[in-house]
Design a protein around this motif. Structure first.
Motif, PDB file in Angstrom:
ATOM      1  N   GLN A   1       0.855  -1.182   0.000  1.00 46.17           N
ATOM      2  CA  GLN A   1       0.000   0.000   0.000  1.00 46.17           C
ATOM      3  C   GLN A   1       0.892   1.234   0.000  1.00 46.17           C
ATOM      4  O   GLN A   1       1.867   1.324   0.718  1.00 46.17           O
ATOM      5  CB  GLN A   1      -0.897   0.034   1.252  1.00 46.17           C
ATOM      6  N   GLY A   2       0.521   2.212  -0.805  1.00 47.69           N
ATOM      7  CA  GLY A   2       1.266   3.463  -0.806  1.00 47.69           C
ATOM      8  C   GLY A   2       2.673   3.292  -1.337  1.00 47.69           C
ATOM      9  O   GLY A   2       2.943   2.507  -2.211  1.00 47.69           O
ATOM     10  N   ARG A   3       3.600   4.027  -0.746  1.00 44.75           N
ATOM     11  CA  ARG A   3       4.975   4.022  -1.228  1.00 44.75           C
ATOM     12  C   ARG A   3       5.709   2.811  -0.674  1.00 44.75           C
ATOM     13  O   ARG A   3       5.372   2.291   0.375  1.00 44.75           O
ATOM     14  CB  ARG A   3       5.685   5.310  -0.774  1.00 44.75           C
ATOM     15  N   PRO A   4       6.766   2.387  -1.353  1.00 45.41           N
ATOM     16  CA  PRO A   4       7.573   1.318  -0.815  1.00 45.41           C
ATOM     17  C   PRO A   4       8.244   1.768   0.466  1.00 45.41           C
ATOM     18  O   PRO A   4       8.687   2.900   0.599  1.00 45.41           O
ATOM     19  CB  PRO A   4       8.599   1.047  -1.918  1.00 45.41           C
ATOM     20  N   SER A   5       8.289   0.862   1.443  1.00 43.00           N
ATOM     21  CA  SER A   5       8.829   1.231   2.743  1.00 43.00           C
ATOM     22  C   SER A   5      10.343   1.178   2.776  1.00 43.00           C
ATOM     23  O   SER A   5      10.960   1.745   3.656  1.00 43.00           O
ATOM     24  CB  SER A   5       8.273   0.292   3.822  1.00 43.00           C
ATOM     25  N   SER A   6      10.977   0.493   1.840  1.00 42.61           N
ATOM     26  CA  SER A   6      12.421   0.389   1.861  1.00 42.61           C
ATOM     27  C   SER A   6      12.917  -0.100   0.514  1.00 42.61           C
ATOM     28  O   SER A   6      12.145  -0.516  -0.339  1.00 42.61           O
ATOM     29  CB  SER A   6      12.868  -0.571   2.980  1.00 42.61           C
ATOM     30  N   LEU A   7      14.230  -0.023   0.348  1.00 49.86           N
ATOM     31  CA  LEU A   7      14.840  -0.540  -0.864  1.00 49.86           C
ATOM     32  C   LEU A   7      14.780  -2.057  -0.882  1.00 49.86           C
ATOM     33  O   LEU A   7      14.767  -2.705   0.163  1.00 49.86           O
ATOM     34  CB  LEU A   7      16.298  -0.092  -0.942  1.00 49.86           C
ATOM     35  N   ASP A   8      14.781  -2.632  -2.087  1.00 50.07           N
ATOM     36  CA  ASP A   8      14.900  -4.069  -2.190  1.00 50.07           C
ATOM     37  C   ASP A   8      16.136  -4.399  -3.005  1.00 50.07           C
ATOM     38  O   ASP A   8      16.730  -3.540  -3.665  1.00 50.07           O
ATOM     39  CB  ASP A   8      13.648  -4.705  -2.806  1.00 50.07           C
ATOM     40  N   THR A   9      16.549  -5.649  -2.929  1.00 44.55           N
ATOM     41  CA  THR A   9      17.790  -6.062  -3.572  1.00 44.55           C
ATOM     42  C   THR A   9      17.746  -5.862  -5.081  1.00 44.55           C
ATOM     43  O   THR A   9      18.728  -5.427  -5.696  1.00 44.55           O
ATOM     44  CB  THR A   9      18.065  -7.536  -3.248  1.00 44.55           C
ATOM     45  N   ALA A  10      16.603  -6.170  -5.706  1.00 42.51           N
ATOM     46  CA  ALA A  10      16.500  -6.052  -7.159  1.00 42.51           C
ATOM     47  C   ALA A  10      16.666  -4.605  -7.610  1.00 42.51           C
ATOM     48  O   ALA A  10      17.283  -4.339  -8.657  1.00 42.51           O
ATOM     49  CB  ALA A  10      15.162  -6.608  -7.633  1.00 42.51           C
TER      50      ALA A  10
END
Length: 592
Positions: free
Chosen positions: A5-14
């Motif tokens: 929901q909404g913005r991503p909460s953190s970076l991901d590896t990809a």
């Protein structure tokens, strides 16, 4: 990580991988994309990023899950374009600072500040200087030189140079040399990484003048190095200065050869692990202070104060190390943890590493050309990948397992960069990492902290550090030469290195995973590379420029002939190893 929901909460590896892939795409390209293409890529990346943000907001307003595949694709395309664009712009900005060819061989008079630690050599001194002001020179030299860095050579003198000093010098300018081929260093790449615009040699037709004394953090590093040498002698203190302040000027070729033979070079400069260890001591000191005076908790939460203490001590130690890449990565990771502590939020264990890697890729894309970036970030990634359940920092078995995992996991990366695999590297690291990190480094740092209070107490701590290191060093030197050696590899392709890293990732998975040992099969293309010699019926001729004259290698499918190997230390042996030459059938010398 994505909440849905909404913005991503953190970076991901990809996403971070896509960002680094964009940087690498430009770094490995034979030509640099024009500025207008880079600016266009920034605009397209912004459009894709805005589209992903809108998609998340619309899904949130309708209380519906966002289309994960489409959203992830938009974010990763934006990250790739951003990485490529930032690298291209950074490359143009760096190349624009290079000395123009019109100034090659020109003599100018400048006021220059010594940057970093000057190094004494057999022929004189060398240092990095920043031109503060151009006093005499041809038109255009002021614009091309002021605020630029130059690689300075002072033949037959310069041993009085100290960090931070300002000198008035007559310099003969030179452009940066070109790459000489496989196995040789690339002066142009080295200059880009160091931010060096060109070369210069001191002309002694007029007397050089020192205008300002030593100052700054590098002067402090030099002062501590001198104090260590005075307390325990340059011979015993050379490794202690490297571990305390990142000063490796005292190490000679024999020292580096032994370190490479056992795979220990990453320990003899201040590593990320050492910075993390110092940060831990800073956090413990703050917690002890809060325990002694509990009323402090009414003004500042202990967890937040400990995070600030850890970041401050890590930053100070990184400054003493000259802000090398592993230390910068560690400081960034600790700063992320500090921000999370202030927000009283939770973060995944991957977030500090991912954010540090992303920041380095955006701020200094050229860092991805260095082995330090991949070894530093790769070591932490291996621990997170293979030891997700390790919780107790005082668990000896977990500590030893962590060193074993990191050492084995980094072997493919080290082999790809350095073309060698130490025979006893993994076993030597199992002993050396805890011994140096938990015994030698704390004693060396204790001496540095005691120096303002008592030179005698500091000397005792440094002597203890030198004694503990000598025990390890003498033990390594007592091993048979057959064990203190390396398995040399020809220069491998990027695909072979990538497959080896993937294979190690599969093989080092926790027990219980099916077919995990099959991962070692993917390492074979790196250890047993394809043939690099000429095909049947062909003859290959390669010429190598040496300090005095040239060397010529002639080989076919069955024989190898070397004409003029040059003087000892000419650098030809690494070149032959990089080309996969393991035997010379005939050697011809045309010079004495």
């Amino acid at each position: 990580m994505d909440t849905g929901q909404g913005r991503p909460s953190s970076l991901d590896t990809a996403t971070v991988a896509a960002l680094c892939a964009g940087v690498l795409a430009v770094l490995l390209s034979p030509t640099l994309p024009p500025r207008w293409i880079a600016l266009l890529a920034v605009g397209v990346a912004a459009v894709f990023g805005f589209a992903a943000w809108r998609m998340g907001n619309i899904a949130a307003s309708r209380c519906a899950p966002r289309p994960a595949v489409a959203h992830g694709a938009l974010v990763r395309i934006a990250a790739f374009l951003l990485g490529a664009a930032m690298c291209a712009l950074h490359g143009h900005a760096t190349i624009s600072t290079r000395l123009p060819a019109t100034l090659d061989g020109e003599v100018v008079r400048v006021d220059a500040r010594i940057v970093g630690l000057p190094e004494d050599t057999e022929t004189g001194s060398r240092a990095i200087v920043r031109v503060e002001r151009v006093l005499e020179g041809r038109p255009g030299s002021r614009t091309a030189l002021e605020r630029r860095r130059l690689a300075l050579r002072w033949y037959g003198g310069g041993r009085a140079l100290r960090p931070g000093e300002v000198w008035r010098l007559d310099l003969r300018l030179g452009v940066v040399g070109r790459a000489l081929g496989p196995g040789f260093g690339d002066p142009g790449r080295r200059a880009l990484l160091d931010g060096v615009a060109g070369e210069a040699s001191v002309q002694t037709s007029t007397r050089p003048l020192r205008l300002a004394p030593a100052s700054g953090i590098d002067a402090l590093r030099d002062k501590v190095s001198a104090a260590i040498d005075s307390a325990i002698g340059p011979s015993r203190g050379r490794f202690i200065t490297a571990l305390a302040v990142g000063d490796t000027r005292g190490l000679d070729d024999a020292d580096w050869d032994r370190l490479r033979a056992f795979g220990l070079t990453h320990l003899i400069a201040i590593s990320g692990f050492h910075v993390g260890l110092v940060a831990g001591f800073g956090a413990l000191a703050v917690r002890l202070l809060w325990w002694l005076w509990p009323r402090l908790a009414l003004r500042w939460r202990r967890r937040q104060a400990a995070a600030v203490g850890a970041t401050a001590t890590a930053l100070g130690y990184a400054a003493l190390a000259g802000f090398s890449l592993p230390t910068v990565r560690t400081v960034l990771m600790i700063a992320v943890v500090c921000v999370v502590a202030f927000r009283r939020a939770r973060s995944s264990r991957w977030q500090p590493l991912l954010l540090a890697a992303a920041l380095i890729a955006v701020i200094d894309p050229l860092a991805l050309l260095t082995p330090g970036f991949w070894l530093s970030c790769g070591g932490v990634a291996w621990l997170l990948w293979c030891l997700p359940g390790a919780q107790d920092a005082f668990d000896g078995r977990a500590f030893l397992k962590a060193q074993w995992v990191a050492t084995l996991g980094l072997l493919p990366i080290a082999a790809g960069f350095f073309l060698q695999v130490p025979v006893l590297g993994p076993l030597a690291n199992l002993v050396a990492i805890p011994w140096i990190s938990l015994v030698v480094v704390p004693l060396a740092l204790l001496g540095t902290l005691l120096l303002p209070l008592s030179e005698t107490a500091a000397g005792l701590a440094w002597k203890a550090a030198a004694g503990t290191f000598d025990a390890l060093w003498d033990g390594l030197g007592a091993l048979p030469p057959s064990l203190a050696s390396s398995f040399w590899l020809p220069e491998a392709s990027m695909l072979a290195v990538a497959l080896a890293v993937l294979g190690a990732a599969i093989a080092l998975l926790p027990r219980g995973w099916p077919l995990r040992h099959v991962g070692w099969v993917l390492v074979l293309p790196l250890l047993v590379p394809r043939g690099v010699g000429p095909a049947s019926g062909e003859v290959e001729l390669i010429a190598f420029p040496l300090p005095r004259g040239d060397a010529v290698l002639v080989r076919d499918r069955h024989a190898t002939v070397l004409i003029d190997a040059g003087p000892a230390g000419s650098g030809l042996v690494p070149v032959l190893r990089a080309l996969g030459v393991s035997r010379i059938d005939l050697r011809i010398e045309t010079r004495g």
